[in-house]
Design a protein around this motif. Structure first.
Motif, PDB file in Angstrom:
ATOM      1  N   UNK A 118       0.839  -1.194   0.000  1.00 21.31           N
ATOM      2  CA  UNK A 118       0.000   0.000   0.000  1.00 21.31           C
ATOM      3  C   UNK A 118       0.875   1.245   0.000  1.00 21.31           C
ATOM      4  N   UNK A 119       0.585   2.230  -0.840  1.00 18.99           N
ATOM      5  CA  UNK A 119      -0.471   2.217  -1.844  1.00 18.99           C
ATOM      6  C   UNK A 119      -0.102   1.353  -3.041  1.00 18.99           C
ATOM      7  N   UNK A 120      -1.093   0.759  -3.657  1.00 16.57           N
ATOM      8  CA  UNK A 120      -0.868  -0.179  -4.751  1.00 16.57           C
ATOM      9  C   UNK A 120      -0.286   0.490  -5.993  1.00 16.57           C
ATOM     10  N   UNK A 121      -0.394   1.813  -6.062  1.00 14.32           N
ATOM     11  CA  UNK A 121       0.119   2.519  -7.235  1.00 14.32           C
ATOM     12  C   UNK A 121       1.618   2.294  -7.429  1.00 14.32           C
ATOM     13  N   UNK A 122       2.335   1.977  -6.346  1.00 14.54           N
ATOM     14  CA  UNK A 122       3.788   1.815  -6.466  1.00 14.54           C
ATOM     15  C   UNK A 122       4.149   0.629  -7.349  1.00 14.54           C
ATOM     16  N   UNK A 123       3.215  -0.295  -7.548  1.00 18.04           N
ATOM     17  CA  UNK A 123       3.484  -1.465  -8.384  1.00 18.04           C
ATOM     18  C   UNK A 123       3.205  -1.203  -9.859  1.00 18.04           C
TER      19      UNK A 123
END
Length: 687
Positions: free
Chosen positions: A679-684
């Motif tokens: 979290x946050x998933x945007x980093x993936x």
């Protein structure tokens, strides 16, 4: 292009659309907090409720009880009743409760009845399966609707252009558009709305090109019914279509618009007498914006009270300007038709007013003076006005206030504070928690240090916008600090009309939309941010269209193609006699349709002056049917360029880039986001 080759191309296109959507069907999680479409569970719940009713009606047998597990995938509800499934044994009395009346969980249920009946019928073929399998099955039915929509657009485009290549290009550009591909992969009303609008445009074009017949009128009537019982945004083309047909039979656009404007003036004049007082202008009860997205929780203004009616005399206030109204809070029912605890989960007991963001930034690092006249019962401990430092709707600091003991008389309470340098938004908070009776009047927020000694301020006017304090002139940064000005609700008849023929969510938003226009100094920045959010989610988005899914350079490419197309349309305007691509009148109809959807999208934004920032939510999925006229006009503009070879090259490039953008969003954003455990998933993702 031969007919056989065109059939081969459209078949391949439909298979590609179905394949990309199917990947999303099985890759997207059910849980709405892991990347699933938040509204999908509501649509599935309403569909399964229709399955239950249909099975009981035809004695088909009961579906299994796996529907009870549906709420487990939602982070926004606690029981399946809130998803639209009537289960008295799980939540007895829920649909008769006041909470259900305030929270219109069935909002959109009437307008989306056609979608829910369709999915309800499809679910009848399943027996003894878990709810997860039912969701997958419903998603595949949604994909089938999307594939049919692409084929209808192909037929529409061929009628308009009389060119197989252009027809396939338009169908491909819409069917492979990342935002469209994502939404038709989930159980929604947006996907069927796309199909309904495509059918409406197709039936209209058939009548324009080939004339009237019974079969064509039946198709037109069926498409109108689809629009009426799919989603409220699918109804947008109908009034414009009526004007178009009137124009075709001899009425001029100028006369039609004049009559339409005259009717609007009459309606506004009639409805104004039906409006009731909403409360004190510019002062709002705090409202959780998260509840608005789900239930359309209505805005609520502070109570405007004539305090002398409570035996409180104003001559205790040594004020040069007389005003008889104040902001009040009490558990007496005179202030509202309900008791103090009727909205425990919707509203706090805190009243706020935020300054425009530009004004807040100007005050960073400076000393401000704030205070008000207050009245509280003798011996009652109350909170004085305080400063709210807002960073977002979840992170706010309330500072500078103090505890004050009432003495049964008006008293002026003043405080000072030096603001930090990194502030984003500044407001004044009036806390009425656990108070039985409290009034505020002549509330001020002033730049600089004033009132440290001497008497209270003396105001120049009834609205307390300026005055003199200890011999120093000042301007009040707050609006309507005297509570003399009030706003009216939208007319009751308009609210009732929207409840009966629209949706409860839209009806509950009416007052909020009206007040954002009154408070445009504060909410204007929210409208600009909302239009930007609509643009980026229009071309590529996921999580049901709520989150942008493309990189910035994708939008640069989109803007370039839009500019080139607009240049082509300028050539069309200048050389109208030589360039023809559509039947007469349809381009104007499409332009009007785009404008109508733009206005609808702006009205659908969730903006309010008491939020930080004012914009909480804006997306293009509510106006996604506009993608059809947009792509028709965009490709038409490319056709109008000087070179036919250049036009074909640009159109082919556009379709290829849309396919690549769709693949990029799926592989580099959606799949990594769904699989990410950080979290946050945007980093993936690559965003």
């Amino acid at each position: 292009m031969t007919e056989r080759y065109s059939k081969y191309c459209i078949t391949v296109l439909l298979l590609v659309v179905a394949l990309m959507c199917s990947i999303r069907v099985f890759a997207t999680p059910f849980n709405d907090n892991e990347g699933g479409f938040p509204d999908e569970l509501f649509h599935v719940g309403r569909s399964l409720q229709n399955t239950i009713r249909i099975s009981e009606l035809i004695n088909f047998g009961h579906i299994d009880n796996s529907v009870d597990d549906l709420a487990g995938f939602s982070s926004r509800v606690e029981t399946v009743c809130e998803l639209g499934i009537e289960k008295p044994d799980i939540c007895p009395g829920y649909f008769e409760s006041r909470v259900n009346n305030v929270y219109p969980v069935s909002s959109g249920n009437i307008r989306g009845k056609g979608v829910y009946i369709f999915h309800g019928l499809m679910q009848l073929v399943l027996h003894n399966v878990n709810v997860g399998f039912r969701i997958y099955f419903a998603r595949m039915m949604a994909v089938m609707i999307g594939v049919l929509m692409v084929y209808v657009i192909y037929r529409l485009s061929f009628l308009l252009f009389h060119d197989q290549r252009l027809a396939i290009a338009v169908a491909a550009s819409i069917g492979l558009m990342p935002s469209v591909s994502n939404i038709v992969s989930a159980v929604s009303t947006e996907g069927p709305a796309l199909l309904a609008v495509a059918l409406l445009l197709l039936s209209t074009t058939i009548i324009v090109v080939q004339g009237f017949s019974i079969a064509r009128l039946l198709l037109f009537g069926f498409s109108v019914l689809c629009c009426l019982f799919t989603k409220i945004t699918a109804i947008i083309p109908l009034p414009i279509l009526m004007l178009f047909f009137l124009d075709r039979v001899g009425f001029s656009w100028k006369k039609l618009l004049a009559v339409f404007g005259f009717l609007i003036v009459i309606a506004i004049t009639f409805l104004r007498g039906d409006a009731t007082k909403a409360g004190v202008a510019h002062w709002y009860f705090e409202r959780n914006p998260g509840l608005v997205s789900v239930h359309g929780t209505p805005v609520k203004l502070a109570y405007q009270v004539f305090y002398k009616a409570y035996g409180v005399e104003k001559n205790i206030k040594p004020n040069a300007i007389a005003n008889d109204w104040a902001i009040g809070y009490t558990c007496l029912t005179e202030f509202d038709n309900i008791s103090c605890d009727s909205f425990p989960s919707q509203f706090s007991n805190t009243i706020v007013q935020f300054l425009p963001t530009r004004e807040a930034k100007r005050l960073a690092g400076k000393i401000v003076t704030f205070g008000s006249w207050m009245y509280a019962n003798d011996g009652e401990i109350v909170s004085s006005p305080a400063i709210v430092l807002g960073y977002d709707n979840a992170n706010q600091d309330v500072v500078g206030g103090s505890q004050h003991t009432g003495n049964g008389a008006w008293e002026f309470v003043v405080n000072h504070i030096q603001l930090p340098n990194d502030i984003r938004d500044i407001g004044v908070s009036l806390d009425a928690s656990n108070q039985s009776l409290i009034f505020w009047d002549d509330i001020v927020l002033i730049e600089g240090l004033l009132g440290a000694e001497g008497g209270p301020p003396v105001f120049d006017n009834r609205d307390s916008s300026s005055g003199v304090w200890n011999g120093i002139r000042f301007s009040n940064l707050l609006k309507n600090g005297s509570a003399e000005q009030h706003w009216n609700n939208v007319p009751d008849s308009l609210w009732s009309f929207m409840i009966n023929y629209g949706t409860g969510t839209w009806a509950n938003r009416l007052n909020g939309q009206l007040f954002t226009l009154y408070d445009l100094d504060r909410t204007g920045s929210g409208y600009f941010a909302g239009i930007r959010a609509m643009f980026v989610t229009f071309w590529g988005s996921f999580v049901g269209g709520d989150w942008p899914g493309l990189a910035r350079w994708h939008y640069v490419v989109a803007i370039v193609f839009v500019i080139i197309s607009l240049y082509g349309w300028l050539r069309y305007v200048n050389f109208d006699s030589k360039l023809k691509v559509m039947p007469l009148g349809l381009p104007l109809y499409f332009w009007c349709l785009i404008l109508a959807y733009l206005i609808t999208g702006i009205l659908r934004m969730e903006i309010s002056a008491e939020w930080v920032p004012p914009l909480y939510y804006s997306t293009s999925r509510f106006v996604l049917p506009a993608i059809i006229p947009v792509m028709l006009l965009l490709i038409s503009g490319l056709v109008f360029l000087t070179s036919r070879k250049l036009s074909r090259l640009l159109i082919a490039t556009l379709v290829l880039l849309i396919f690549l953008a769709n693949s990029w969003m799926l592989l580099r954003v959606e799949l990594p986001y769904f699989k990410c455990d950080i979290e946050p998933r945007w980093v993936c993702t690559d965003l």
